[in-house]
Design a protein around this motif. Structure first.
Motif, short mmCIF file in Angstrom:
data_model
loop_
_atom_site.label_atom_id
_atom_site.label_comp_id
_atom_site.label_asym_id
_atom_site.label_seq_id
_atom_site.Cartn_x
_atom_site.Cartn_y
_atom_site.Cartn_z
N TRP A 87 0.83 -1.20 0.00
CA TRP A 87 0.00 0.00 0.00
C TRP A 87 0.87 1.26 0.00
O TRP A 87 0.59 2.21 -0.73
N ILE A 88 1.91 1.27 0.81
CA ILE A 88 2.83 2.42 0.85
C ILE A 88 3.46 2.64 -0.52
O ILE A 88 3.52 3.76 -1.03
N TYR A 89 3.90 1.56 -1.17
CA TYR A 89 4.52 1.69 -2.47
C TYR A 89 3.53 2.16 -3.52
O TYR A 89 3.83 3.03 -4.34
N ALA A 90 2.30 1.61 -3.48
CA ALA A 90 1.28 2.02 -4.45
C ALA A 90 0.86 3.46 -4.25
O ALA A 90 0.61 4.19 -5.21
N ALA A 91 0.81 3.90 -3.00
CA ALA A 91 0.35 5.27 -2.72
C ALA A 91 1.44 6.32 -2.92
O ALA A 91 1.17 7.42 -3.40
N PHE A 92 2.67 5.99 -2.55
CA PHE A 92 3.72 7.01 -2.54
C PHE A 92 4.91 6.70 -3.43
O PHE A 92 5.84 7.51 -3.52
N GLY A 93 4.94 5.54 -4.04
CA GLY A 93 6.10 5.17 -4.86
C GLY A 93 7.26 4.78 -3.96
O GLY A 93 7.09 4.22 -2.88
N VAL A 130 9.78 5.13 -1.25
CA VAL A 130 9.88 5.91 -0.01
C VAL A 130 11.24 5.61 0.62
O VAL A 130 11.61 4.46 0.84
N ALA A 131 11.97 6.67 0.92
CA ALA A 131 13.34 6.51 1.43
C ALA A 131 13.39 5.70 2.72
O ALA A 131 14.29 4.88 2.91
N ILE A 132 12.45 5.92 3.61
CA ILE A 132 12.47 5.21 4.90
C ILE A 132 12.25 3.71 4.71
O ILE A 132 12.89 2.90 5.36
N VAL A 133 11.35 3.34 3.81
CA VAL A 133 11.09 1.92 3.54
C VAL A 133 12.31 1.30 2.88
O VAL A 133 12.73 0.19 3.24
N ARG A 134 12.91 2.01 1.93
CA ARG A 134 14.13 1.51 1.29
C ARG A 134 15.23 1.31 2.32
O ARG A 134 15.94 0.31 2.32
N ALA A 135 15.36 2.24 3.24
CA ALA A 135 16.38 2.13 4.29
C ALA A 135 16.11 0.94 5.20
O ALA A 135 17.04 0.25 5.63
#
Length: 113
Positions: free
Chosen positions: A96-102, A104-109
């Motif tokens: 959902w985070i990826y679909a909504a925001f593309g 995201v630096a924090i998720v990648r980290a």
């Protein structure tokens, strides 16, 4: 043990079961065999050996089998569903985070950490 206690115990096993099959089986053993004493050591190891022979995820199969031993079909369903629920929820939230925001630096980290 009551069905309600079994549900809470399987929820606890699920919440603590990150780290792959070895970690999941170790958590299940500690809670189900050592703490709750629902299943003896011999029965647990026999069931684990049988589940390791079957194709598929042995930790999931072991959870369903022990749940089935305790409360038949309803117990097996609850144990199986609760066992995979934390992973399902975390993947759905990340999707959902990826679909909504593309990206995201924090998720990648988090994934690179």
């Amino acid at each position: 043990m009551s069905f309600r206690e079994a549900v809470w115990t399987w929820a606890r096993v699920a919440a603590l079961s990150f780290g792959g099959p070895a970690g999941q089986i170790a958590v299940m053993h500690r809670i189900i065999v050592d703490e709750k004493k629902w299943v003896g050591e011999t029965r647990f190891l026999h069931a684990l050996n049988y589940c390791m022979l079957l194709p598929g995820p042995e930790a999931q199969q072991l959870a369903v089998y022990i749940g089935w031993l305790m409360h038949r079909t309803a117990g097996g369903l609850v144990a199986g569903i609760l066992f995979v629920l934390p992973g399902l929820v975390s993947i759905m939230v990340l999707s959902w985070i990826y679909a909504a925001f593309g990206e995201v630096a924090i998720v990648r980290a988090l994934f690179f950490a």
